[in-house]
Design a protein around this motif. Structure first.
Motif, PDB file in Angstrom:
ATOM      1  N   ASN A   1      17.724 -19.452 -16.437  1.00 54.29           N
ATOM      2  CA  ASN A   1      17.760 -20.890 -16.181  1.00 54.29           C
ATOM      3  C   ASN A   1      16.362 -21.470 -16.037  1.00 54.29           C
ATOM      4  N   ILE A   2      15.484 -20.730 -15.361  1.00 52.63           N
ATOM      5  CA  ILE A   2      14.103 -21.201 -15.211  1.00 52.63           C
ATOM      6  C   ILE A   2      13.399 -21.179 -16.559  1.00 52.63           C
ATOM      7  N   MET A   3      13.633 -20.127 -17.345  1.00 58.16           N
ATOM      8  CA  MET A   3      13.020 -20.062 -18.675  1.00 58.16           C
ATOM      9  C   MET A   3      13.516 -21.203 -19.555  1.00 58.16           C
ATOM     10  N   SER A   4      14.797 -21.493 -19.473  1.00 62.18           N
ATOM     11  CA  SER A   4      15.351 -22.601 -20.244  1.00 62.18           C
ATOM     12  C   SER A   4      14.703 -23.916 -19.834  1.00 62.18           C
ATOM     13  N   ASN A   5      14.472 -24.078 -18.541  1.00 56.87           N
ATOM     14  CA  ASN A   5      13.847 -25.292 -18.041  1.00 56.87           C
ATOM     15  C   ASN A   5      12.419 -25.455 -18.573  1.00 56.87           C
ATOM     16  N   LEU A   6      11.709 -24.332 -18.722  1.00 58.30           N
ATOM     17  CA  LEU A   6      10.356 -24.386 -19.270  1.00 58.30           C
ATOM     18  C   LEU A   6      10.348 -24.947 -20.696  1.00 58.30           C
ATOM     19  N   PHE A   7      11.427 -24.703 -21.443  1.00 50.78           N
ATOM     20  CA  PHE A   7      11.532 -25.198 -22.810  1.00 50.78           C
ATOM     21  C   PHE A   7      12.491 -26.394 -22.896  1.00 50.78           C
TER      22      PHE A   7
ATOM     23  N   GLU B   1      -7.762 -36.759 -11.314  1.00 51.41           N
ATOM     24  CA  GLU B   1      -7.295 -35.443 -10.893  1.00 51.41           C
ATOM     25  C   GLU B   1      -5.928 -35.196 -11.547  1.00 51.41           C
ATOM     26  N   LEU B   2      -5.868 -34.198 -12.435  1.00 54.04           N
ATOM     27  CA  LEU B   2      -4.595 -33.864 -13.070  1.00 54.04           C
ATOM     28  C   LEU B   2      -3.745 -33.075 -12.077  1.00 54.04           C
ATOM     29  N   LEU B   3      -2.614 -33.658 -11.686  1.00 53.00           N
ATOM     30  CA  LEU B   3      -1.719 -33.006 -10.729  1.00 53.00           C
ATOM     31  C   LEU B   3      -0.703 -32.173 -11.508  1.00 53.00           C
ATOM     32  N   HIS B   4      -0.739 -30.872 -11.305  1.00 58.46           N
ATOM     33  CA  HIS B   4       0.108 -29.959 -12.082  1.00 58.46           C
ATOM     34  C   HIS B   4       1.503 -29.889 -11.477  1.00 58.46           C
ATOM     35  N   ALA B   5       2.511 -30.241 -12.291  1.00 55.53           N
ATOM     36  CA  ALA B   5       3.905 -30.158 -11.837  1.00 55.53           C
ATOM     37  C   ALA B   5       4.458 -28.794 -12.244  1.00 55.53           C
ATOM     38  N   PHE B   6       4.713 -27.956 -11.259  1.00 52.60           N
ATOM     39  CA  PHE B   6       5.185 -26.598 -11.551  1.00 52.60           C
ATOM     40  C   PHE B   6       6.629 -26.637 -12.070  1.00 52.60           C
ATOM     41  N   PRO B   7       6.884 -26.024 -13.217  1.00 50.95           N
ATOM     42  CA  PRO B   7       8.234 -26.026 -13.782  1.00 50.95           C
ATOM     43  C   PRO B   7       9.105 -24.884 -13.274  1.00 50.95           C
ATOM     44  N   TYR B   8       8.757 -24.351 -12.118  1.00 51.47           N
ATOM     45  CA  TYR B   8       9.540 -23.279 -11.494  1.00 51.47           C
ATOM     46  C   TYR B   8       9.366 -23.399  -9.981  1.00 51.47           C
ATOM     47  N   PRO B   9      10.298 -22.819  -9.203  1.00 49.36           N
ATOM     48  CA  PRO B   9      10.264 -22.987  -7.739  1.00 49.36           C
ATOM     49  C   PRO B   9       9.020 -22.377  -7.096  1.00 49.36           C
ATOM     50  N   LYS B  10       8.548 -23.008  -6.066  1.00 52.91           N
ATOM     51  CA  LYS B  10       7.402 -22.489  -5.319  1.00 52.91           C
ATOM     52  C   LYS B  10       7.721 -21.121  -4.726  1.00 52.91           C
ATOM     53  N   SER B  11       8.998 -20.904  -4.419  1.00 51.20           N
ATOM     54  CA  SER B  11       9.408 -19.669  -3.736  1.00 51.20           C
ATOM     55  C   SER B  11       9.167 -18.417  -4.573  1.00 51.20           C
TER      56      SER B  11
END
Length: 574
Positions: free
Chosen positions: A243-249, A555-565
């Motif tokens: 699911n996380i990989m799918s979200n990346l794409f 400042e480019l704010l990076h939005a992480f496409p996966y959980p911080k956890s």
């Protein structure tokens, strides 16, 4: 007519395509150097330049061709041009992209033309192909090397030419994760091997390694994100969750910058690890969104032939700007800009189109749906529900034309279908509602970090994906966050101010009072208080202004496409 004119026109189009693809590849290649230099501002500029490239090249192609033609030509002439072009591109490794480029030029050059197989490449497209040997596409790491050696070799193969924060710690993080996720469930055998694409996927501040391991008689895909922080390069996490990989794409993400000599081979590999993704989505993801549009249209035509249901008005509250319909058996909505907007909407159709163009050129940070724009889109009239046909005639009549048994829509957008958030909240359980309103707030704040202010933030303008991710999809009121003025409401002090029927203070066009958001954001009573506590920053103008200040400081704010956890070092500065 000169006998060689069709050949000459075909050659001109191929020459233009080669110019386009060479420039596209050069811009893509630059991403690795910008990542090494941590030149995030230029990374964004480079991405934007690549997005604009296709349209500019097609426009220039059209002008050169019109100059050669000396007048309009009939269908037989363009059929000859297509056949000449087909022969000229027969040996290209990216033939499918060259076909799409041809289609784009013909659409712009020939007045009133639609997708016709005689003069355009309508049904050719991508075919599943064998993946070439590893030396062309991916690194191969045999199981007999042992886990430690494999991981060390992977880290060495992708060192990016920059210092590491802690190479040994990265190696042990990866080894530990493989043991916990894979080797705890499967035993390596003589057939076990690991393959990682040689091409690195760049987006924003991250670089991604995409691979798969054959274990337990099946392929197990994975993605390894790399970040280049203040103290060097480091592995951020190891992703196995599909699911996380799918979200990346996802269709909500900006396109990757990824080098590829044979796009269909890269797509074939990605399809093997992301089988739920359609081919057109994968072409989109690697930056060939115009060919992605072509593949989508082919997929849509194939679905029409295999289905019988009718196109109907989409579920949800009818919009004031767009008329939206769908085909129940197909997960896409079709959006048309209305002929007239009811108050308080005060804009033109061209302004709405400009907003959609802005979104197509902007970082969507996983929170805005990608769209494809079509002209003269044909649908079988007998598949249009009478209620929908009446709606189209009453709201977008200027865009509707009926020819015999065909409905022609002169301009529309296609977008992935989602469940409107208001409908989702009306039907889901309490826990899902809590999660949804939390993600709704996150989506707004992440858009803000990307310099997007949604404008109309009512929940009817957001959708919920199959993975229960909240996405914004109504773009007619979006603005750049840096153009907004976030204020606190002045406190009333006099009797006249307290009981005034209208605001007694001056309000400029772009003034925003975040404390007012509480009045309309969430209506469901059992989660309303939770939402306001969880996202208290949403109602604080100081927080909005701090985001605005960071953007103004470039400042480019990076939005992480996966959980911080799941991050190995969540405390690291990025």
């Amino acid at each position: 007519m000169k006998e060689d004119l069709p050949e000459s026109i075909a050659s001109e189009i191929l020459k233009a395509y080669n110019t386009y693809i060479d420039t596209f590849n050069a811009l893509t290649t630059l991403a690795s150097e910008l990542f090494r230099r941590k030149d995030w501002k230029r990374m964004q500029e480079n991405h934007l330049r690549r997005l604009r490239l296709y349209k500019d090249e097609v426009r220039d192609s059209k002008l050169r061709i019109l100059d050669q033609l000396g007048g309009q030509k009939n269908k037989l002439f363009w059929k000859k041009v297509k056949e000449r072009y087909r022969l000229q591109i027969a040996d290209l490794k990216d033939r499918e992209l060259a076909e799409t480029y041809f289609n784009s030029v013909i659409r712009k050059t020939v007045p009133g033309v639609s997708a016709e197989e005689e003069i355009m490449f309508v049904k050719e497209g991508f075919n599943a192909c064998d993946i070439y040997p590893s030396e062309h596409l991916f690194y191969n790491y045999p199981a007999e090397w042992g886990l430690q050696r494999i991981i060390r070799k992977i880290v060495d193969d992708f060192d990016m030419g920059v210092p590491h924060l802690s190479k040994e710690k990265d190696i042990q993080f990866l080894v530990k994760t493989v043991r916990e996720v894979i080797l705890s469930r499967y035993k390596a055998d003589d057939f076990t091997t690991t393959q990682i694409l040689k091409s690195v996927f760049y987006r924003n501040k991250a670089a991604y390694l995409v691979g798969r391991t054959y274990v337990g008689r099946k392929w197990m895909p994975f993605i390894i994100p790399l970040l280049h922080g203040p103290n060097g390069l480091y592995v951020d996490t190891f992703i196995f969750d599909p699911n996380i990989m799918s979200n990346l794409f996802s269709f909500t993400r900006s396109y990757f910058m990824v080098e590829t000599e044979i796009p269909s081979q890269l797509v074939a590999f990605l399809k093997s690890i992301l089988p739920q993704k359609k081919v057109h989505e994968l072409y989109n993801a690697i930056g060939f969104n115009k060919h992605g549009k072509t593949e989508f249209y082919r997929d849509f035509l194939a679905h029409l032939e295999q289905s019988e249901d009718e196109f109907i008005i989409a579920k949800g509250i009818k919009g004031m700007v767009m008329t939206v319909f769908t085909l129940p058996s197909y997960d896409i909505v079709f959006k048309l800009i209305k002929d007239h907007f009811e108050p308080p909407k005060n804009m033109t159709r061209q302004e709405v189109r400009a907003k959609y163009k802005l979104v197509s050129m902007h970082d969507r940070v996983g929170r805005m749906a990608d769209t494809h724009e079509f002209e003269d889109f044909k649908l079988p009239l007998n598949r249009i529900h009478p209620e929908l046909l009446e709606e189209l005639k009453s709201t977008v009549n200027s865009l509707v034309e009926i020819k015999k048994d065909t409905l022609i829509l002169k301009h529309l957008y296609t977008e992935r279908r989602m469940t409107p958030l208001n409908i989702y909240l009306d039907t889901c359980n309490h826990e899902d509602a809590k999660a949804a309103v939390e993600d709704y707030g996150r989506s707004i704040l992440q858009l803000a970090q990307a310099n997007i202010f949604p404008g109309d933030m009512m929940i009817k303008n957001f959708g919920v994906t199959r993975q229960k991710r909240v996405v914004f999809y109504d773009y007619d009121e979006i603005e750049f966050l840096t153009d907004m003025n976030f204020r606190r409401k002045p406190k009333a002090e006099t009797y006249e101010q307290i009981y005034a029927s209208e605001p007694w203070y001056d309000i400029a066009k772009n003034d925003v009072f975040p404390e007012d958001f509480k009045r309309f954001m969430i209506g469901r009573e059992d989660v309303k208080e939770h939402f306001q506590e969880f996202h208290a920053k949403l109602f604080d103008p100081d927080h909005w202004n701090s985001i605005k200040d960071s953007i103004l400081k470039e400042e480019l704010l990076h939005a992480f496409p996966y959980p911080k956890s799941i991050r190995f070092r969540p405390e690291e500065l990025d």
